[in-house]
Motif scaffolding. Structure first.
Motif, mmCIF file in Angstrom:
data_model
loop_
_atom_site.group_PDB
_atom_site.id
_atom_site.type_symbol
_atom_site.label_atom_id
_atom_site.label_comp_id
_atom_site.label_asym_id
_atom_site.label_seq_id
_atom_site.Cartn_x
_atom_site.Cartn_y
_atom_site.Cartn_z
ATOM 1 N N GLY A 1 0.481 13.497 -16.045
ATOM 2 C CA GLY A 1 0.825 13.449 -14.647
ATOM 3 C C GLY A 1 0.813 12.381 -14.089
ATOM 4 N N PRO A 2 1.089 12.057 -12.727
ATOM 5 C CA PRO A 2 1.051 10.640 -12.133
ATOM 6 C C PRO A 2 -0.360 10.203 -12.003
ATOM 7 C CG PRO A 2 1.682 12.386 -10.504
ATOM 8 C CD PRO A 2 1.326 13.196 -11.846
ATOM 9 N N ASP A 3 -0.567 8.800 -11.409
ATOM 10 C CA ASP A 3 -1.674 8.236 -11.124
ATOM 11 C C ASP A 3 -2.452 9.134 -10.163
ATOM 12 O OD1 ASP A 3 -0.826 6.215 -12.801
ATOM 13 O OD2 ASP A 3 -0.562 4.759 -11.338
ATOM 14 N N VAL B 1 1.139 12.358 4.096
ATOM 15 C CA VAL B 1 0.842 11.992 2.608
ATOM 16 C C VAL B 1 -0.380 12.385 2.144
ATOM 17 C CG1 VAL B 1 0.914 10.196 0.839
ATOM 18 C CG2 VAL B 1 2.594 10.084 2.658
ATOM 19 N N LEU B 2 -1.485 11.843 2.977
ATOM 20 C CA LEU B 2 -2.900 12.252 2.416
ATOM 21 C C LEU B 2 -3.052 13.783 2.635
ATOM 22 C CD1 LEU B 2 -4.824 9.173 4.215
ATOM 23 C CD2 LEU B 2 -4.504 9.574 1.771
ATOM 24 N N MET C 1 0.948 -1.048 0.133
ATOM 25 C CA MET C 1 -0.040 -0.136 0.129
ATOM 26 C C MET C 1 0.747 1.263 0.140
ATOM 27 S SD MET C 1 -3.374 -0.896 -0.237
ATOM 28 C CE MET C 1 -2.408 -2.171 -1.305
ATOM 29 N N GLY C 2 2.039 1.148 0.564
ATOM 30 C CA GLY C 2 2.961 2.498 0.663
ATOM 31 C C GLY C 2 3.587 2.633 -0.513
ATOM 32 N N GLN C 3 3.786 1.611 -1.400
ATOM 33 C CA GLN C 3 4.324 1.527 -2.994
ATOM 34 C C GLN C 3 3.186 2.308 -3.694
ATOM 35 O OE1 GLN C 3 5.257 -2.112 -3.995
ATOM 36 N NE2 GLN C 3 7.373 -2.280 -2.998
ATOM 37 N N GLY C 4 1.983 2.030 -3.564
ATOM 38 C CA GLY C 4 0.881 2.640 -3.965
ATOM 39 C C GLY C 4 0.612 3.934 -4.166
ATOM 40 N N MET C 5 0.926 4.290 -2.771
ATOM 41 C CA MET C 5 0.651 5.888 -2.187
ATOM 42 C C MET C 5 1.772 6.613 -2.839
ATOM 43 S SD MET C 5 -2.016 6.235 -0.515
ATOM 44 C CE MET C 5 -1.817 7.875 0.019
ATOM 45 N N ALA C 6 3.130 5.978 -2.900
ATOM 46 C CA ALA C 6 4.518 6.601 -3.451
ATOM 47 C C ALA C 6 4.070 7.021 -5.024
ATOM 48 C CB ALA C 6 5.446 5.873 -3.200
#
Length: 193
Positions: A124-126, A83-84, A48-53
């Motif tokens: 841009g990013p996801d 992060v949020l 989940m951390g990888q997804g947030m990154a």
């Protein structure tokens, strides 16, 4: 073009309602909230951390936005809150009015499908969609979901709101990645076939 990536916790019977805590979503008398919490482990946290990154923004429906805005800004003892808070949060709602209370929140104007299509055309990013089942179901028939990251928990809830209810839009998907956690959760990433 930006990708719209849906990430949702689901039970084996497809329920997505209230994975995080008992009072998260009690609609229709749902009393099984918090069902995902016992399955958290370092593998799930890392994934989940990888997804947030890799996420550049969030896209949320009204109900999920209000729940998150009432909860996350007040959680000071975890790595997710900063992060949020920093992420841009696009909110699809016909009942909320600007300005929205949570930092970096943007109310989408007009029709959600058209607004999301315009966001998706940008570079841009996801953009991650968390929860927001009604929004997901409104975007899917228009081809606006680029990937589903389904966090499938090894339990059957027997009741609750499902991510893909009866009568929904049919879709063919291709499995592009899967990870199994130490607690038996399968994190499956699917893209349109």
């Amino acid at each position: 073009m930006r990708r719209i990536v849906v990430t949702n916790n689901v039970s084996l019977d497809g329920v997505m309602q209230a994975p995080g805590r008992p009072d998260e979503d009690t609609r229709d008398g749902f009393d099984r909230g918090g069902w995902a919490v016992p399955y958290t482990d370092p593998v799930l946290g890392e994934k989940m951390g990888q997804g947030m990154a890799s996420t550049g923004a969030l896209l949320l429906g009204r109900r999920t936005y209000q729940d998150f805005a009432g909860f996350w800004p007040h959680q000071t003892d975890n790595p997710f809150t900063p992060v949020l808070d920093r992420l841009t949060k696009y909110v699809a709602s016909t009942t909320l009015t600007a300005p929205l209370p949570w930092a970096n929140s943007v109310l989408l104007d007009g029709d959600a499908v058209a607004a999301v299509a315009a966001l998706r055309r940008q570079d841009g990013p996801d953009i991650a969609v968390l929860g927001s089942g009604e929004l997901v179901r409104s975007l899917a028939p228009h081809g606006l979901i680029d990937a589903y990251v389904l966090v499938v928990h090894p339990l059957v809830l027997g009741a609750g709101r499902r991510l893909f209810p009866d009568g929904g839009h049919p879709a063919r998907l291709t499995l592009v990645e899967s990870v199994t956690t130490t607690t038996g959760v399968v994190i499956a990433t699917y893209e349109p076939a």
